[in-house]
Design a protein around this motif. Structure first.
Motif, short mmCIF file in Angstrom:
data_model
loop_
_atom_site.label_atom_id
_atom_site.label_comp_id
_atom_site.label_asym_id
_atom_site.label_seq_id
_atom_site.Cartn_x
_atom_site.Cartn_y
_atom_site.Cartn_z
N UNK A 106 52.80 13.31 8.59
CA UNK A 106 53.30 14.29 9.54
C UNK A 106 54.13 13.61 10.62
N UNK A 107 53.56 12.61 11.28
CA UNK A 107 54.31 11.87 12.29
C UNK A 107 55.42 11.06 11.63
N UNK A 108 55.16 10.55 10.43
CA UNK A 108 56.17 9.79 9.70
C UNK A 108 57.40 10.62 9.39
N UNK A 109 57.22 11.90 9.10
CA UNK A 109 58.35 12.77 8.83
C UNK A 109 59.22 12.97 10.06
N UNK A 110 58.58 13.09 11.22
CA UNK A 110 59.33 13.24 12.47
C UNK A 110 60.09 11.95 12.78
N UNK A 111 59.43 10.81 12.61
CA UNK A 111 60.07 9.52 12.85
C UNK A 111 61.24 9.32 11.88
N UNK A 112 61.02 9.63 10.60
CA UNK A 112 62.09 9.50 9.62
C UNK A 112 63.28 10.39 9.94
N UNK A 113 63.02 11.57 10.48
CA UNK A 113 64.11 12.47 10.84
C UNK A 113 64.99 11.84 11.92
N UNK A 114 64.35 11.27 12.94
CA UNK A 114 65.13 10.67 14.03
C UNK A 114 65.76 9.34 13.63
N UNK A 115 65.15 8.61 12.72
CA UNK A 115 65.70 7.34 12.26
C UNK A 115 66.73 7.53 11.14
N UNK A 116 66.79 8.76 10.60
CA UNK A 116 67.70 9.10 9.52
C UNK A 116 67.45 8.24 8.27
N UNK A 117 66.14 8.08 7.97
CA UNK A 117 65.74 7.33 6.78
C UNK A 117 64.62 8.09 6.07
N UNK A 118 64.25 7.63 4.89
CA UNK A 118 63.07 8.16 4.20
C UNK A 118 62.16 6.98 3.93
N UNK A 119 61.15 6.81 4.81
CA UNK A 119 60.27 5.67 4.67
C UNK A 119 58.80 6.06 4.79
N UNK A 120 58.46 6.82 5.83
CA UNK A 120 57.06 7.14 6.10
C UNK A 120 56.67 8.56 5.71
N UNK A 121 57.64 9.43 5.57
CA UNK A 121 57.33 10.83 5.29
C UNK A 121 58.53 11.52 4.66
N UNK A 122 58.68 12.79 4.93
CA UNK A 122 59.77 13.57 4.39
C UNK A 122 60.52 14.21 5.56
N UNK A 123 61.72 13.69 5.90
CA UNK A 123 62.44 14.23 7.05
C UNK A 123 62.89 15.67 6.86
N UNK A 124 62.86 16.18 5.63
CA UNK A 124 63.21 17.58 5.40
C UNK A 124 62.16 18.53 5.97
N UNK A 125 60.97 18.03 6.22
CA UNK A 125 59.88 18.85 6.76
C UNK A 125 59.88 18.89 8.29
N UNK A 126 60.89 18.32 8.93
CA UNK A 126 60.95 18.23 10.38
C UNK A 126 60.86 19.62 11.04
N UNK A 127 61.62 20.57 10.54
CA UNK A 127 61.65 21.91 11.14
C UNK A 127 60.30 22.60 11.13
N UNK A 128 59.61 22.57 10.01
CA UNK A 128 58.31 23.24 9.92
C UNK A 128 57.25 22.50 10.73
N UNK A 129 57.37 21.18 10.83
CA UNK A 129 56.42 20.41 11.64
C UNK A 129 56.59 20.76 13.12
N UNK A 130 57.82 20.81 13.58
CA UNK A 130 58.07 21.15 14.98
C UNK A 130 57.66 22.59 15.26
N UNK A 131 57.94 23.51 14.34
CA UNK A 131 57.53 24.90 14.52
C UNK A 131 56.01 25.02 14.63
N UNK A 132 55.29 24.30 13.76
CA UNK A 132 53.83 24.31 13.82
C UNK A 132 53.31 23.72 15.12
N UNK A 133 53.91 22.61 15.53
CA UNK A 133 53.47 21.97 16.78
C UNK A 133 53.69 22.90 17.97
N UNK A 134 54.83 23.55 18.02
CA UNK A 134 55.12 24.47 19.14
C UNK A 134 54.16 25.66 19.11
N UNK A 135 53.94 26.23 17.92
CA UNK A 135 53.01 27.37 17.82
C UNK A 135 51.60 26.99 18.24
#
Length: 138
Positions: free
Chosen positions: A89-118
């Motif tokens: 989960x955190x890896x996907x957010x980090x990968x999104x900002x680093x513009x890489x695919x290493x720890x998670x799936x950066x494509x899941x950034x939107x749903x992760x942020x939506x869940x966190x905000x909710x």
């Protein structure tokens, strides 16, 4: 439920309804998120969100001073479990900002942020709902 009981409800009860709706939306979104990839399911998030739904339902019909505190604590626990485990989960957010695919799936950034905000909004409203009365006096 009769009209007389509904008219006796105060701001705290209606905040509780908003918390319950946010918990339901969070649960649906979380189950959508976790079923989209292997290894993301954290059962404690689901347990906390289901307990929030049950306790808010009980609280609407039976006023209590302890249950709102439990709801706020469960909201914080659900968010904490979601954010910390699994590491993807955190890896996907980090990968999104680093513009890489290493720890998670950066494509899941939107749903992760939506869940966190909710979940954070739900927890904040649950904390606020602890203070006003739920039933009008008199």
């Amino acid at each position: 439920m009769n009209k007389e009981k509904t008219l006796k409800k105060s701001a705290g009860a209606y905040l509780g309804i908003v918390v319950e709706v946010l918990a339901l939306i969070s649960l649906i979104l979380y189950l959508t998120y976790t079923t989209s990839a292997d290894g993301l399911f954290m059962p404690w998030v689901v347990v906390c969100l289901l307990l929030i739904l049950a306790l808010e339902g009980i609280l609407f019909f039976f006023d209590n001073d302890i249950i709102p505190i439990l709801v706020a604590a469960l909201g914080a626990a659900a968010f904490g479990c979601f954010a910390m485990d699994p590491p993807e989960t955190i890896g996907s957010v980090v990968d999104y900002f680093q513009n890489i695919v290493m720890f998670g799936n950066p494509e899941k950034f939107g749903i992760i942020i939506a869940l966190a905000v909710l979940m954070l909004l739900m927890t904040l409203l649950a904390i606020i709902a602890c203070f006003p009365e739920r039933v009008k006096k008199g």
